[in-house]
Write a protein that holds these residues in place. Sequence first.
Motif, PDB file in Angstrom:
ATOM      1  N   LYS A 190      -3.176   0.309  -3.574  1.00 46.91           N
ATOM      2  CA  LYS A 190      -3.714   1.600  -3.417  1.00 46.91           C
ATOM      3  C   LYS A 190      -3.165   2.552  -2.606  1.00 46.91           C
ATOM      4  CE  LYS A 190      -8.116  -0.870  -3.684  1.00 46.91           C
ATOM      5  NZ  LYS A 190      -8.714  -0.730  -5.142  1.00 46.91           N
ATOM      6  N   MET A 206       0.603  -1.169  -0.075  1.00 45.35           N
ATOM      7  CA  MET A 206       0.021   0.172  -0.148  1.00 45.35           C
ATOM      8  C   MET A 206       0.978   1.298   0.048  1.00 45.35           C
ATOM      9  SD  MET A 206      -3.190  -0.584   0.042  1.00 45.35           S
ATOM     10  CE  MET A 206      -3.993   1.145   0.896  1.00 45.35           C
ATOM     11  N   LYS A 257      -4.643   5.028   7.875  1.00 49.30           N
ATOM     12  CA  LYS A 257      -5.767   4.679   7.063  1.00 49.30           C
ATOM     13  C   LYS A 257      -4.985   3.442   5.963  1.00 49.30           C
ATOM     14  CE  LYS A 257      -9.515   4.564   4.277  1.00 49.30           C
ATOM     15  NZ  LYS A 257     -10.710   4.113   4.807  1.00 49.30           N
ATOM     16  N   ALA A 258      -3.806   3.872   5.566  1.00 51.81           N
ATOM     17  CA  ALA A 258      -2.985   2.804   4.784  1.00 51.81           C
ATOM     18  C   ALA A 258      -2.908   1.626   5.417  1.00 51.81           C
ATOM     19  CB  ALA A 258      -1.800   3.524   4.139  1.00 51.81           C
ATOM     20  N   LEU A 288      -9.517   5.566  -0.227  1.00 52.66           N
ATOM     21  CA  LEU A 288      -8.238   4.936  -1.106  1.00 52.66           C
ATOM     22  C   LEU A 288      -8.625   5.113  -2.412  1.00 52.66           C
ATOM     23  CD1 LEU A 288      -8.718   1.395   0.698  1.00 52.66           C
ATOM     24  CD2 LEU A 288      -7.055   3.103   1.371  1.00 52.66           C
ATOM     25  N   TYR A 346      -6.164  -4.957   1.329  1.00 55.60           N
ATOM     26  CA  TYR A 346      -6.250  -4.163   0.173  1.00 55.60           C
ATOM     27  C   TYR A 346      -4.800  -3.957  -0.252  1.00 55.60           C
ATOM     28  CZ  TYR A 346     -10.828  -2.090   0.908  1.00 55.60           C
ATOM     29  OH  TYR A 346     -12.338  -2.103   0.823  1.00 55.60           O
ATOM     30  N   ALA A 389      -5.821  -0.516   5.776  1.00 52.76           N
ATOM     31  CA  ALA A 389      -6.380  -1.075   4.462  1.00 52.76           C
ATOM     32  C   ALA A 389      -5.487  -2.269   4.116  1.00 52.76           C
ATOM     33  CB  ALA A 389      -6.446   0.006   3.544  1.00 52.76           C
ATOM     34  N   SER A 420      -3.763   5.462   0.374  1.00 50.93           N
ATOM     35  CA  SER A 420      -4.640   6.203   1.229  1.00 50.93           C
ATOM     36  C   SER A 420      -4.759   7.826   0.764  1.00 50.93           C
ATOM     37  CB  SER A 420      -4.186   6.446   2.675  1.00 50.93           C
ATOM     38  OG  SER A 420      -2.931   6.923   2.911  1.00 50.93           O
ATOM     39  N   SER A 421      -5.988   8.173   0.951  1.00 50.97           N
ATOM     40  CA  SER A 421      -6.155   9.525   0.150  1.00 50.97           C
ATOM     41  C   SER A 421      -7.041  10.598   1.234  1.00 50.97           C
ATOM     42  CB  SER A 421      -6.726   9.640  -1.025  1.00 50.97           C
ATOM     43  OG  SER A 421      -7.852   9.213  -1.191  1.00 50.97           O
TER      44      SER A 421
END
Lengths: 403, 403
Positions: free
Chosen positions: B329, B133, B317-318, B347, B326, B321, B331-332
Amino acid sequence: MRNLLVAQSGGPTSAINATLAGIVMYAQISEKVDRILGAVNGIEGVLEERFLDLGSRIRNAEELQYLCQTPAAALGSCRMKLSGEEQMEKIVGILKQNEISWFVYIGGNDSMDTVAQLSAYCVEKHIEGLSVMGAPKTIDNDLMGTDHCPGFGSAAKYIGITFAELERDCHVYDKKAVTIVEVMGRNAGWLTAASALSRVNGGNGPDLIYLCEAPLSTERFLQDIRRELGRKDAVLVAVSEGVKTPDGKYLSESVQANAEDGFGHAYIAGAARILEELVRKKIGCKARAIELNLMQRCAAHIRSSTDISESRMLGMKAAEAAVAGYSGKMSSIIRLSDEPYEVRYGLTEISRVANLEKKVPDDWMNAEKNDVNEKMMAYLRPLILGEGGVVYRNGIPAQMVLY
Amino acid sequence: MRNLLVAQSGGPTSAINATLAGIVMYAQISEKVDRILGAVNGIEGVLEERFLDLGSRIRNAEELQYLCQTPAAALGSCRMKLSGEEQMEKIVGILKQNEISWFVYIGGNDSMDTVAQLSAYCVEKHIEGLSVMGAPKTIDNDLMGTDHCPGFGSAAKYIGITFAELERDCHVYDKKAVTIVEVMGRNAGWLTAASALSRVNGGNGPDLIYLCEAPLSTERFLQDIRRELGRKDAVLVAVSEGVKTPDGKYLSESVQANAEDGFGHAYIAGAARILEELVRKKIGCKARAIELNLMQRCAAHIRSSTDISESRMLGMKAAEAAVAGYSGKMSSIIRLSDEPYEVRYGLTEISRVANLEKKVPDDWMNAEKNDVNEKMMAYLRPLILGEGGVVYRNGIPAQMVLY
């Protein structure tokens, strides 16, 4: 009416408005002072009668706070030196006409020359009822007659923090690289010495510190750099803008001379840029020059609380002394102890200050003259203590603009 | 054992360690993560198995705080781009050997290319139990797929404050003078646009802002400067390092070309220095070039609390995920509203980010292309909100050094 006039002169600092605030504060509590006036653009503004009524501009604690945290001279500055009896006579006439009994001039060595000339003129001409006092200011810390200068502590804090941050930045890659940071100071290395404050929490700080008091030869510089590169990847160097070659010339002059020899430099290169180029050519590794430029004198957001508090006190002291009848003196700091840090405020004869420069003592550097020693550190450490207290609006420090 | 590996890449920022802290925090609360490891010097360090056990280095709230407030990548960085299946195979082998189930790479466009390649390789080769990620980072703010980038807000705050301070500094003399400040950004002008934040409390800020997205001709520049000098003494200019001439070349290239024509410049001059020289030669008044240099990306003492908080969230978040399965992707941040400022975290497909650049939209500048407009201001304002919370020791911010 008996009015107090204040003006500011010389280069900006983060603390010069704290001294102004101290003078305004004293005027507000003194029964003798009717009005507090400010001249715009120093003695030039006095000659042109550009006066502001500061009492109506700084009316409460919030406005005082904003004034204290605004960098650079809120009343503006000038680089004018007084010359001749005619100018002196004109100034005294203007002061009398505006019912000014006390004039406090905030500035450095040149400004103290103005105080010296004007106060001497008043004595010589038996001018009654006019006191002329100086309040110190200079980030260069090169004033005689005071332990240190208002504005220096905040600049030193900015420099110490910036070197600590740059050390982390330079550390991230595992490639050989030399970063050379140029710090203000044409003839005194105090500000450059402050780069060593980046070590107070255990950091390495700059690997090499070159003050303008010690001559620097190309050979010695390259030898130092090669040795440092032998033991680490990222070498960080602090250098005074006014560092000189062994023949006594500024390092920057040496390249400008080359320009006259047809080398064709269109730009006046600073010391750091010359050393950067030297590393690139003679050693061949990555090199970067950084100038702390105006930021080191106006980064009020990271002012030293110690500096701001002392600067305010020195303004109050100068105003109090003026109203008490003193003239031809500068308020000053006398250090009683490094740790615990203790000072008291005094007055210094202006003749002991005007046009003189205080340089870094030889025995405050290491033997190799590429670093400072514990004498310097003991002197510097207390001056940067204390932070915060800056009021922000919308993410940016609030400022006071007087004109 | 199922371990989480994190590494950092690209240029330093004041917020990249907050993202690292967010990942460490998530690892500490997740039941699935056994150990949290950090690779030193990015993907290079992964290839050389230079791993640190972060769990034993960041043990409590105080150490987390110090990590968050330390500028530049605490794990070091690299500029390496992955190439070829052999490298990919080696990396996957090393990850498997160290029982790493999740790899989070913090970085900019180049680093997201590494995430894209590595995650695609895992899919292609049917490698099970390995998530790769990305977590965004860049002061340049040029990443697609996220409203803005961690590190940008702190750099923008530094730039906004510095321009506010420089405005005061430049204002003190009543002589004509032009100060030209060069801001980072080769191809995207976001950081230069942030100079306009110096106006949020009513200041003038820069009189002219030149972003690298709009070509700048010598004629137009001189015309602008002459007009500004006609209405005030101290003109303040912000310029992107990557500003281009109308023929599409970097302004700095144009002078280097002259050097080849025998003009003999020994130094590569930046955009500000070239414009400074132009003012001096063609207008004849005082001119000064200032480079904000590395300070704009590592001045962690004046970090934006909003930026630090969001950067931490993006790391969490990353990591969350990755652990949820995941891969491929980043994180955003999705902005819901400017005022009140509201965001949520999402994401983004890594292919929407890798190797792409987000530039300033044309209609976020004024018609004359020498300033930004309200669209830009509405976007920028929330990103610099919040200050303080930095712990100082001995007058200098405390730092965390991991290696």
